[in-house]
Design an enzyme around this catalytic site. Structure first.
Site, short mmCIF file in Angstrom:
data_model
loop_
_atom_site.label_atom_id
_atom_site.label_comp_id
_atom_site.label_asym_id
_atom_site.label_seq_id
_atom_site.Cartn_x
_atom_site.Cartn_y
_atom_site.Cartn_z
N ARG A 80 -13.19 -8.97 2.01
CA ARG A 80 -11.82 -8.54 1.72
C ARG A 80 -11.01 -9.74 2.05
O ARG A 80 -10.22 -10.16 1.04
CB ARG A 80 -11.43 -7.45 2.60
CG ARG A 80 -12.05 -5.96 2.33
CD ARG A 80 -11.50 -5.43 1.03
NE ARG A 80 -10.29 -5.25 0.81
CZ ARG A 80 -9.27 -4.32 1.41
NH1 ARG A 80 -10.01 -3.26 1.90
NH2 ARG A 80 -8.05 -4.03 1.12
N GLN A 94 -10.23 -4.25 -2.80
CA GLN A 94 -11.48 -3.56 -2.41
C GLN A 94 -12.57 -3.83 -3.34
O GLN A 94 -13.74 -4.42 -2.94
CB GLN A 94 -11.49 -1.96 -1.95
CG GLN A 94 -12.80 -1.55 -1.69
CD GLN A 94 -13.20 -1.83 -0.24
OE1 GLN A 94 -12.30 -1.97 0.76
NE2 GLN A 94 -14.26 -2.49 -0.06
N CYS A 125 -16.47 1.55 1.41
CA CYS A 125 -15.05 0.72 1.69
C CYS A 125 -14.74 0.80 3.23
O CYS A 125 -13.95 0.09 3.55
CB CYS A 125 -14.23 0.92 0.52
SG CYS A 125 -13.36 2.60 0.67
N HIS A 137 -7.75 0.97 -5.93
CA HIS A 137 -7.85 0.32 -4.88
C HIS A 137 -8.54 -1.05 -5.45
O HIS A 137 -9.49 -1.40 -4.98
CB HIS A 137 -8.55 0.88 -3.94
CG HIS A 137 -8.58 0.31 -2.35
ND1 HIS A 137 -7.72 -0.96 -2.04
CD2 HIS A 137 -9.12 0.48 -1.23
CE1 HIS A 137 -7.84 -1.21 -0.85
NE2 HIS A 137 -8.84 -0.50 -0.43
N ARG A 172 0.97 -1.28 -0.24
CA ARG A 172 0.04 -0.04 0.01
C ARG A 172 0.78 1.21 0.18
O ARG A 172 1.79 1.30 1.03
CB ARG A 172 -0.83 0.14 1.29
CG ARG A 172 -1.43 1.17 1.49
CD ARG A 172 -2.75 1.39 2.58
NE ARG A 172 -3.83 0.62 1.86
CZ ARG A 172 -4.93 0.86 2.71
NH1 ARG A 172 -5.17 1.42 3.84
NH2 ARG A 172 -6.00 0.04 2.09
N ASP A 200 -17.61 7.27 -0.76
CA ASP A 200 -16.37 7.12 0.04
C ASP A 200 -15.96 8.53 0.56
O ASP A 200 -16.65 9.33 0.42
CB ASP A 200 -15.15 6.73 -1.06
CG ASP A 200 -13.76 6.30 -0.28
OD1 ASP A 200 -13.79 6.31 0.92
OD2 ASP A 200 -12.79 6.30 -0.93
N1 CP Z 1 -11.05 -0.22 2.71
C1 CP Z 1 -9.70 -0.25 3.34
O1 CP Z 1 -9.05 -0.73 2.57
O2 CP Z 1 -9.71 -0.03 4.87
P1 CP Z 1 -8.35 0.22 5.33
O3 CP Z 1 -7.67 1.57 5.03
O4 CP Z 1 -8.46 -0.03 6.82
O5 CP Z 1 -7.35 -1.05 4.78
N1 NVA Z 2 -10.12 6.66 -0.82
C1 NVA Z 2 -9.88 6.39 0.49
C2 NVA Z 2 -9.87 5.07 0.53
C3 NVA Z 2 -9.29 4.31 2.08
C4 NVA Z 2 -9.55 2.79 2.03
C5 NVA Z 2 -8.18 6.71 0.66
O1 NVA Z 2 -7.39 6.48 -0.21
O2 NVA Z 2 -7.84 7.08 1.79
#
Ligand code: CP
Ligand code: NVA
Length: 308
Positions: free
Chosen positions: A294, A137, A266, A134, A107, A225
């Site tokens: 997930r 997700q 998400c 992402h 990530r 989101d």
């Molecule tokens: N939805 C998601 O990816 O959550 P986290 O940021 O907690 O991993």
């Molecule tokens: N759009 C959000 C998703 C988190 C899972 C971010 O990137 O922070």
């Protein structure tokens, strides 16, 4: 090398096989998704590195649990504590890690980090979120939709709010899984043209409708989101909130969708901002199923990457 970098970069047969395998593995646990090992241990003897350059709850825990359920072991690495965060190149990091581990999940911020890691790694690399997409997700979200409502092909999904990384992967999924997607949000936060073009080329109807009530008419699912993502500067918060306030998913908006329209997010969410508690905790909300899935979806993604 079989990387899982994005939904539009993965062929539709593989995407479908991943969802099917995820559902099989979920059902093989007979309603007890948590803890303990599966009967099959396809990752027996395998080591998985989980690298986080941004915070995470779901991605971190679901990957860790998923690897253990399949008999493998994990190593959680924080980007800041690695030499990667102190000037070592991504290419060198990828080549070194490839000598120790069988699979890398990362990530990160800029997509180029993910792509360079994949280019120089001798083991599969999985995208655990970048500023741009992402995919894990949305694999879980497609699985969740289909568990509740059957095939997603031909359905209408409405994204309300910021055309961000999660929205981009939904647009990729529209193209690959054959559903239609309507984006409703301010023009300044439109989804990327390139991604919209790809989904349209794949045959999906991608619509932009500035009026949220009109956008959700006939929707089978409404999704939103956070208004400020991890890569967005906090200094933009007030401006973003002002632009997005009209796109909140609340009961009034949901009343314009089909009566059985699912609500997805998400998570993590900011209640009473992008969505109200009434919707998040309402009868059509599947937000915690998404979170659980997930685990199952990513187990299937890891197996697909490793060919096990
Ligand atoms: N939805 C998601 O990816 O959550 P986290 O940021 O907690 O991993
Ligand atoms: N759009 C959000 C998703 C988190 C899972 C971010 O990137 O922070």
């Amino acid at each position: 090398m079989t990387h899982f970098l994005d939904i539009h970069k993965t062929d539709t047969t593989s995407l479908r096989a991943i969802i099917d395998n995820a559902r099989q593995m979920k059902s093989a646990r007979h309603g007890r998704p948590k803890g303990a090992k599966d009967d099959d241990l396809p990752l027996d003897g395998q080591m998985v590195a989980l690298i986080f350059e941004k915070p995470s709850t779901r991605t971190r825990v679901s990957f860790d649990v998923g690897v253990r359920q399949m008999g493998g072991q994990t190593m959680l690495l924080s980007g800041a504590e690695m030499q990667l965060g102190h000037g070592e190149t991504i290419a060198a990091t990828a080549r070194v890690l490839s000598r120790y581990v069988d699979l890398i999940m990362i990530r990160t911020f800029d997509e180029s980090v993910l792509l360079e890691m994949a280019e120089y790694s001798d083991v599969p690399v999985i995208n655990g979120l970048t500023d741009r997409t992402h995919p894990c997700q949305i694999m879980a979200d497609v699985m969740t939709f289909e568990e509740h409502r059957g095939p997603i092909a031909g359905k209408k999904v409405v994204w309300s709010g910021d055309g961000n990384n999660v929205c981009s992967s939904f647009i990729h999924a529209a193209g690959q899984f054959g559903f239609d997607l309507t984006f409703t949000g301010p023009a300044q936060l439109d989804p990327e043209d390139e991604f919209v073009g790809l989904a349209r080329k794949a045959g999906s109807k991608i619509t932009v409708e500035r009026d949220p009530a009109r956008a959700v008419e006939g929707a089978d699912m409404v999704v939103t989101d956070t208004w400020v993502s991890m890569h967005d500067s906090q200094s933009t918060k007030e401006r973003r909130h002002n632009m997005l306030r009209g796109y909140q998913v609340n009961e009034e908006l949901m009343a314009h969708a089909k009566p059985d329209a699912l609500f997805m997010h998400c998570l993590p969410a900011h209640r009473e901002e992008e969505a109200t508690s009434a919707v998040m905790d309402g009868p059509n909300s599947v937000i915690f199923d998404e979170a659980e899935n997930r685990l199952h979806a990513q187990k299937a993604i890891m197996r697909w990457c490793l060919g096990v």
